[in-house]
Design an enzyme around this catalytic site. Sequence first.
Site, PDB file in Angstrom:
ATOM      1  N   GLY A  58       0.946  -1.216  -0.015  1.00  0.00           N
ATOM      2  CA  GLY A  58      -0.044  -0.083  -0.080  1.00  0.00           C
ATOM      3  C   GLY A  58       0.878   1.244   0.024  1.00  0.00           C
ATOM      4  O   GLY A  58       1.992   1.274  -0.543  1.00  0.00           O
ATOM      5  N   SER A  59       0.355   2.411   0.660  1.00  0.00           N
ATOM      6  CA  SER A  59       0.952   3.460   0.362  1.00  0.00           C
ATOM      7  C   SER A  59       2.151   3.417   1.244  1.00  0.00           C
ATOM      8  O   SER A  59       3.048   4.663   1.179  1.00  0.00           O
ATOM      9  CB  SER A  59       0.059   4.661   0.967  1.00  0.00           C
ATOM     10  OG  SER A  59      -0.933   4.865   0.177  1.00  0.00           O
ATOM     11  N   THR A  60       2.637   2.481   1.870  1.00  0.00           N
ATOM     12  CA  THR A  60       3.840   2.699   2.841  1.00  0.00           C
ATOM     13  C   THR A  60       5.043   2.561   1.683  1.00  0.00           C
ATOM     14  O   THR A  60       6.286   3.135   1.807  1.00  0.00           O
ATOM     15  CB  THR A  60       4.120   1.304   3.668  1.00  0.00           C
ATOM     16  OG1 THR A  60       4.142   0.213   2.817  1.00  0.00           O
ATOM     17  CG2 THR A  60       3.082   1.364   4.785  1.00  0.00           C
ATOM     18  N   LYS A  73       5.018   4.255  -1.026  1.00  0.00           N
ATOM     19  CA  LYS A  73       5.537   5.773  -1.528  1.00  0.00           C
ATOM     20  C   LYS A  73       6.516   6.485  -0.758  1.00  0.00           C
ATOM     21  O   LYS A  73       7.246   7.325  -1.397  1.00  0.00           O
ATOM     22  CB  LYS A  73       4.319   6.749  -1.001  1.00  0.00           C
ATOM     23  CG  LYS A  73       2.778   6.425  -1.985  1.00  0.00           C
ATOM     24  CD  LYS A  73       1.739   7.191  -1.289  1.00  0.00           C
ATOM     25  CE  LYS A  73       0.573   6.884  -2.262  1.00  0.00           C
ATOM     26  NZ  LYS A  73      -0.714   7.323  -1.541  1.00  0.00           N
TER      27      LYS A  73
END
Length: 487
Positions: free
Chosen positions: A217-219, A221
């Site tokens: 997921g957005s980790t 990013k």
Amino acid sequence: MNRPLRRLSLVVAFLFFALFASTTWVQFISAGKLNAMPGNSRQLYAEFGRERGAILVQGGAAVATSAKVEDPYQFQRAYPAGQLYAPVTGFYSLRYGTSGVERAENDVLSGSADELFYRNLSTLLTGEKPKGADVTLTIQPKVQQAAWDALAGRKGAVVALDPETGDVLAMVTSPSYDPNGLASHDGKTEQSTWTSLNADDDDPMVNRATGSLYPPGSTFKLITAAAALESGDYTADTLLKGPQELPLPQTSNTLKNDEGTACGPNDQVSLADALKISCNTAFGDLGLTLGADKLAEQAGKFGFGQSLSIPTSVATSSFPTGEKVAGPLLAYSAIGQGNDLATPLQVAMVSAAIANDGVVMEPNLIADVREADQTADVIDQPSPRELGRAVSSGTAKTLQQMMELVVSDGTGTRAQIPGVTVGGKTGTAQHGTGLPPYAWFTSFADDGKKKVAVAVVIEDGGSTESAYGGRLSAPVAKTVMQAALDG
């Protein structure tokens, strides 16, 4: 000598040679293989008849011991903390073998390691019964308990690392299991425990921290931001495209933001603010601009694609290649969706490297191996080992500041600790149509004396709205970081 006697002597010589060859084969060439056969009861009696070394945590508490019993095997394994440490210690079973540290450190625990040769020789001369060595883990019991309590029975995992050494301070997965049933010398108990655990759809024997691969997921990013900063073409203040929806190449589909709005005025947002509010469209467009090769290279520097042993086995995290990251899929991979896969340990390593000025340390579970006697002489004591540099110290500093903004004024405010510098990144990972997402949070904390890095994943966290990592996983990470800094 007449012909019949000569023939008889040849037959006798041949038989003698055949007997000699077969005996040599069994006693020397095949000895190891025969000893290792599961059905070799003599080997089982010999192994279980020797007192196995203990597995200890920091502070000296034993989480795996050998108790004297009145049966042919003489010693039985016991796990005083039950479920709390099971994913780390693993089990030691008559019928089902070993797992976890029990398997990885079996040679020293059983006393058969080469390092114990001279000690075993001396005990043979004195008539003492040899026993295994003790293994002390890097796990800190207060941090482990805090992680277990904070996870509160929800499916998922927590990993805490010392960024400067790579030491694993806590490793908790839920649901867990009680290894005492598998260590039983009662065959029915052992078998029923094994059958029940394997029939459980929640897979309680899987160490989710190291053995399960999740979309990060957005980790992820953080890695996309690192690749941008390392390219030299971006700073924290560089404006990115951040529309409500991002058109994707080769398809009519678009990438949308979770809030359904643009990420800033005029559909623009700075790199730092994009991380702070976790803007999908900005990072999706950034990934398309950087390209798959740069993202893959940066992910690899943080540990993706590397085979790890801590010394228990670790599933290999991966960034996709070829068709799995082509066209519109690249935008999804840049935000940790698509075909990205990571263990919670790997996600913790990302935050740890950023907190450690860009240097990735090899994760390690073993503090030392010692003689199990009054002298307690150290047999082995692993030293901290660098895996490599993920980013420059300047990039690491910028990423630290950006992660601090996430916690002070962004999606991760529930991880704030008064008087402590905390940086983090939330993540909500989709993993199937109609399925509740995974809630992620990865972070670091620095109180000026100690540092700690943490990753938390909670599976199937509820509705999309309630499963945001900032709401579910950030409070867990906060509790774990506080315990590590206070310990």
